[in-house]
Scaffold this active site. Structure first.
Site: not given
Length: 283
Positions: A146, A194
């Site tokens: 990701s 993230k």
């Protein structure tokens, strides 16, 4: 401890009786070696005193040492006591022996002082440094794609922890799994990583593959490709963050489960340390 000590004596007597050799060393010795007492105390404080026939002091050192070892697990601020007790027991037992056992007393005293200092210093380092390091730095391994191309699967990173840390736009952060994310992905894991795109009070919009922050397009050289989705204009609520993966189209992030509460932030990722060919700063 009792089985350990008894097994030492049992091993000695087993060998002694099996060989029937009077030249073998007996326990207790008639003429004892101060350095044996020193190293016995290095194993367990108090053993050296028992060896030197200082039974009362030996029991006291043993008792204090055992109590301290158990309390260390619960009270981090007394971790210094274990190396201090060991160093004190070593220094004391050496000086209990008469002068005739020390033909080079001044030289040996210097060696002993150095040994005590090293044992105490090493004990402090071993007890405190891992705890300090754990409070400041965590080590994480990247589990998914990701965050490509910034972070690849298997990359290992340092994450800085601080109670005063305030996440900023562009920071790569590690955070505890929010409740909504747990509901959507029950086996997603305890931590996510993230990039912070917007902080509380910012307006955010994604259209034509571009991110508009406070109505201005932001440059993102770190992303894998332009986004293939759009997000209507929104304002980030107080005490929350909007986070996205760098591999935008293959990341499970704020566009799926919403805003991240600031209280869930664990720390800032600041360096890839493994593998060696990918070592670099993330700041």
């Amino acid at each position: 401890m009792l089985p350990y000590i008894s097994s030492i004596f049992d091993a000695h007597w087993t060998v002694y009786y099996s060989r029937q050799n009077n030249s073998l060393e007996k326990i207790p010795r008639k003429q004892k070696n101060p350095w044996f007492a020193v190293f016995a105390n290095r194993i367990i404080p108090g053993l050296g005193q028992l060896y030197a026939d200082k039974v009362s002091l030996g029991i006291i050192f043993l008792t204090i040492s055992l109590i301290t070892l158990r309390m260390d697990d619960f009270f981090a601020n007394i971790l210094f006591l274990t190396p201090l007790i060991t160093a004190s027991a070593i220094y004391h037992v050496y000086h209990t022996f008469p002068h005739q056992f020390h033909p080079h007393r001044h030289t040996y005293r210097s060696i002993l002082a150095l040994m005590v200092a090293v044992i105490f210093t090493w004990g402090i380092i071993c007890n405190y440094f891992p705890d300090w390091l754990h409070q400041k730095i965590e080590f994480f391994e990247i589990p998914s794609e990701s965050m490509l191309p910034t972070l690849a699967v298997g990359d290992r990173i340092f994450v800085s922890q601080s109670s005063t840390y305030q996440a900023k736009r562009g920071d790569i952060i590690v955070f505890r799994t929010p409740e909504k994310l747990k509901q959507l992905e029950p086996i997603s894991g305890d931590f996510f990583i993230k990039r912070v795109i917007a902080v509380a009070g910012d307006t955010l919009e994604i259209r034509r593959g571009k991110v508009y922050l406070n109505r201005q397009v932001i440059e993102e050289p770190y992303i894998a490709e332009l986004t293939n989705y759009e997000i209507e204009l929104m304002t980030v609520p107080p005490k929350t963050l909007f986070v996205l993966g760098d591999n935008r189209n293959y990341s499970f992030d704020s566009r799926d489960w919403g805003f991240l509460p600031e209280s869930h932030v664990f720390g800032q990722a600041y360096k890839v340390y493994w593998p060696l060919d990918r070592v670099r700063s993330l700041l």
